[in-house]
Design an enzyme around this catalytic site. Structure first.
Site, PDB file in Angstrom:
ATOM      1  N   LYS A  87       0.830  -1.216   0.000  1.00  0.00           N
ATOM      2  CA  LYS A  87       0.000   0.000   0.000  1.00  0.00           C
ATOM      3  C   LYS A  87       0.864   1.266   0.000  1.00  0.00           C
ATOM      4  O   LYS A  87       0.479   2.297  -0.538  1.00  0.00           O
ATOM      5  CB  LYS A  87      -0.900  -0.020   1.232  1.00  0.00           C
ATOM      6  CG  LYS A  87      -1.891   1.122   1.305  1.00  0.00           C
ATOM      7  CD  LYS A  87      -2.815   0.916   2.475  1.00  0.00           C
ATOM      8  CE  LYS A  87      -3.752   2.045   2.714  1.00  0.00           C
ATOM      9  NZ  LYS A  87      -4.650   1.768   3.848  1.00  0.00           N
ATOM     10  N   ASP A 211      -5.479   6.982  14.109  1.00  0.00           N
ATOM     11  CA  ASP A 211      -5.320   5.693  13.423  1.00  0.00           C
ATOM     12  C   ASP A 211      -3.847   5.314  13.354  1.00  0.00           C
ATOM     13  O   ASP A 211      -3.093   5.858  12.549  1.00  0.00           O
ATOM     14  CB  ASP A 211      -5.926   5.820  12.010  1.00  0.00           C
ATOM     15  CG  ASP A 211      -5.811   4.523  11.224  1.00  0.00           C
ATOM     16  OD1 ASP A 211      -5.126   3.583  11.679  1.00  0.00           O
ATOM     17  OD2 ASP A 211      -6.412   4.449  10.137  1.00  0.00           O
TER      18      ASP A 211
END
Ligand code: AMP
Length: 619
Positions: A87, A211
């Site tokens: 990613k 996060d």
């Protein structure tokens, strides 16, 4: 009772098409959907009850391809053939990632600095889009296996800071995996949705979504009011996460065991073993006060205090990002109503403790931190399926978008932090008589000169019918859709000729680059204003010279010798001033030339008007 539809043509049971929500993560990926009966989101698990699909792809020497859990053992035995953290490479060029290449055990091609990264595996090259598509295919087939039906539609989440290139790359990966990607949504938005925040139209809240995953850290501040989600600001660090915690432990062990350091050179797999052992210890330390593992026949242990000490600087870095996000949004920690915890690394007790202290609030951490984004994506999928019409999602653009105008100036059409979807149009015209085409160059950035910003795309509007300069009306419109993908359209309104382009940049901007571009726009603000003023003055000067020349060629007979001479002199002085860096001088010369030409221009105008009236009777 749920209704069951029957397909009249085939007689088969007709199931409503399932739209799944996918969290395509750096370390792990998940697929979820809204349970049709209970109307609650659930993640789909394999036969062993595992929800997480490790974002790993292993290429065997015999050409076999293993994805997810099956690829995991090879991370230790064949790190050079096992792709992790793909990613991070999505939508990136080698130039973007070269400072971090040591993170990857596999081979990243470095031949073309500007083109998209490719990964070499034997004699084949794979793009991050292809690799991500293998992970998405795995999730798709998991869902199909569980649901006993084809799954072809999905919502995929991406970090809020993902730019066009990265969003597009994610979308392409979905397409390659056979998925129709209905929407790309931001991870913090999804996480909030999973907590049901915003589903009550009366609710008005400011939310911080913290996060901390395996590889990246993101903080996003959202405001939810009237069922509308709005991202107020985002910040983060693309190289901060649980992997760094593991690395800190490995470094600590290597310092304590210098023999390992030397054997690292001969033993290529030792580093991977150390990393996996470190992760195991870290996980154990989330529940226990000390943990031990055995590596290369030796037992090593670590206690919670030692671990806290090792990772404290990393946690601190995340809090600095939180501070910046608050500043950007013009808020203080007191203004935050809710803190939502996302990502596997928020299980670390020190992280929870520090974040709660920073915001001075209890945390929303009741849902599994690694499932919450996928759960929210499933909620969004359900909204898209038309089952929940009250919610609307709004995001923002991280950098301004605009086009190049005369003199290399940036003309911003969509300012930074605009809410998306967004549509705007502006009219431009040609510079030269009979100009048949117009080049539209699209840039992203905050600086006044396009040279200092980043070019995203370029196209040429052709077929403009011959008209005098300034006559054509070219409307340039920018449309950013809800996925954050930009379409630029140019249309000449008089003739209707039209051209458009979907902006798929060559490569993406790193977070650090976005930050640098913003910072530069502030530090160079003074310079930029000066440069812009100079460029504008030069452009105006050039235009005036062109017009005057044309005028004289047509109307020389109306001018006295003296006027012609003075005009020629003033034109020369203006021409000369254009080569100098003095905006005031250029403006004075423009003024001087205007002063000389005004009387005869007026005369010419009178003449033209009376000429036009001659022979016509006015009643
Ligand atoms: P994500 O990218 O959100 O899937 O997060 C994965 C990261 O969370 C990895 O670095 C994991 O090592 C970390 N992680 C998972 N479970 C735990 C745990 N119990 N304690 C600490 N870290 C964990």
């Amino acid at each position: 009772m749920p209704k069951i539809g029957i397909n009249i043509a085939t007689g088969s049971l007709q199931q409503p098409e399932m739209i799944v929500g996918i969290d395509l993560g750096t370390t792990n990926s998940l697929v979820a959907l809204l349970h049709p009966d209970s109307r609650t989101p659930i993640v789909l698990r394999d036969q062993n009850g595992l929800a997480l699909v490790p974002s790993l792809v292993y290429f065997g020497e015999q050409g076999e391809l293993l994805v997810g859990e099956e690829a995991r053992p090879f991370l230790r035995t064949h790190p050079e053939r096992t792709i992790f953290s793909v990613k991070r490479l999505l939508g990136k060029s080698y130039k973007d990632i070269k400072d971090h290449q040591q993170h990857y055990a596999y081979k990243i091609l470095d031949e073309e600095q500007d083109s998209l990264v490719k990964i070499q595996m034997g004699d084949r090259f794979y793009s991050p889009v292809e690799l991500s598509s293998y992970i998405l295919k795995e999730l798709k087939s998991r869902a199909e296996h569980m649901l006993k039906t084809t799954v072809s539609k999905a919502v995929i989440t991406v970090p809020a800071y993902f730019n066009d290139a990265q969003r597009q790359a994610t979308r392409d990966a979905g397409k390659l995996a056979g998925l129709d990607v209905l929407r790309i949504i931001n991870e913090p938005t999804a996480a909030s949705l999973a907590y049901g925040l915003g589903t009550d139209p009366q609710q008005q809240k400011t939310i911080a979504v913290y996060d901390l995953g395996g590889g990246t850290f993101d903080i996003s501040l959202l405001r939810i009011s009237n069922g509308i989600f709005e991202v107020l600001s985002t910040n983060g660090d693309t190289y901060l996460g649980g992997d760094d915690f593991d690395r800190a432990i490995v470094d600590h062990w290597l310092q304590k065991q210098p023999t390992w350091l030397t054997s690292l050179q001969e033993n290529a797999t030792l580093l991977a073993s150390l990393r996996l052992a470190a992760e195991e210890v870290k996980r154990k330390l989330s529940d226990e006060s000390s943990a031990s593992v055995s590596i290369a026949g030796q037992s090593v242990s670590l206690n919670r205090e030692q671990f806290n000490e090792l990772v404290a600087p990393l946690v601190d870095r995340s809090l600095q990002c939180c501070q910046k996000a608050l500043q950007d949004a013009g808020l203080s920690s007191k203004d935050i109503d809710e803190v939502v915890m996302v990502g596997g690394s928020t299980r670390v007790p020190l992280v929870k403790q520090q974040v709660a202290a920073f915001f001075d609030k209890p945390l929303n951490d009741t849902l599994h931190p690694d499932e919450v984004v996928a759960l929210g994506a499933a909620v969004q999928a359900d909204i898209l399926a038309g089952n929940n019409k009250e919610l609307l999602l709004l995001d923002i653009t991280p950098l301004s978008l605009g086009i190049e105008t005369m003199g290399g100036l940036m003309d911003v059409l969509i300012p930074r932090n605009s809410k998306i979807p967004f549509k705007v149009g502006r009219q431009y015209t040609t510079q030269k008589d009979g100009q048949g085409s117009m080049r539209i160059s699209v840039f992203q950035g905050e600086r006044d000169l396009v040279a200092d910003n980043r070019k995203l795309a370029e196209f040429t509007l052709k077929g403009i019918p011959g008209m005098p300069a300034g006559f054509p009306k070219v409307e340039v419109s920018f449309l950013i859709n809800a996925d954050g993908i930009l379409t630029v359209r140019a249309k000449e309104l008089r003739s209707g000729v039209e051209q458009s382009i979907e902006v798929k940049p060559q490569y993406g901007l790193t977070d650090a680059e976005v930050e640098r571009m913003l910072l530069e726009s502030i530090t160079h603000a003074g310079d930029d204003i000066k440069k812009r003023a100079l460029t504008e003055a030069r452009t105006e000067g050039e235009l005036l010279l062109g017009q005057t020349e044309k005028f004289i060629a047509k109307n020389a007979s109306l001018l006295s010798k003296e006027e012609l001479l003075r005009t020629a002199e003033a034109m020369q002085s203006l021409q000369l001033s254009l080569t100098l860096e003095d905006k005031d001088l250029i403006q004075r010369q423009i003024e001087a030339l205007n002063e000389i030409s005004r009387p005869y221009a007026e005369r010419a105008m009178d003449q033209a008007v009376s000429g036009a009236l001659k022979g016509k009777s006015l009643q």
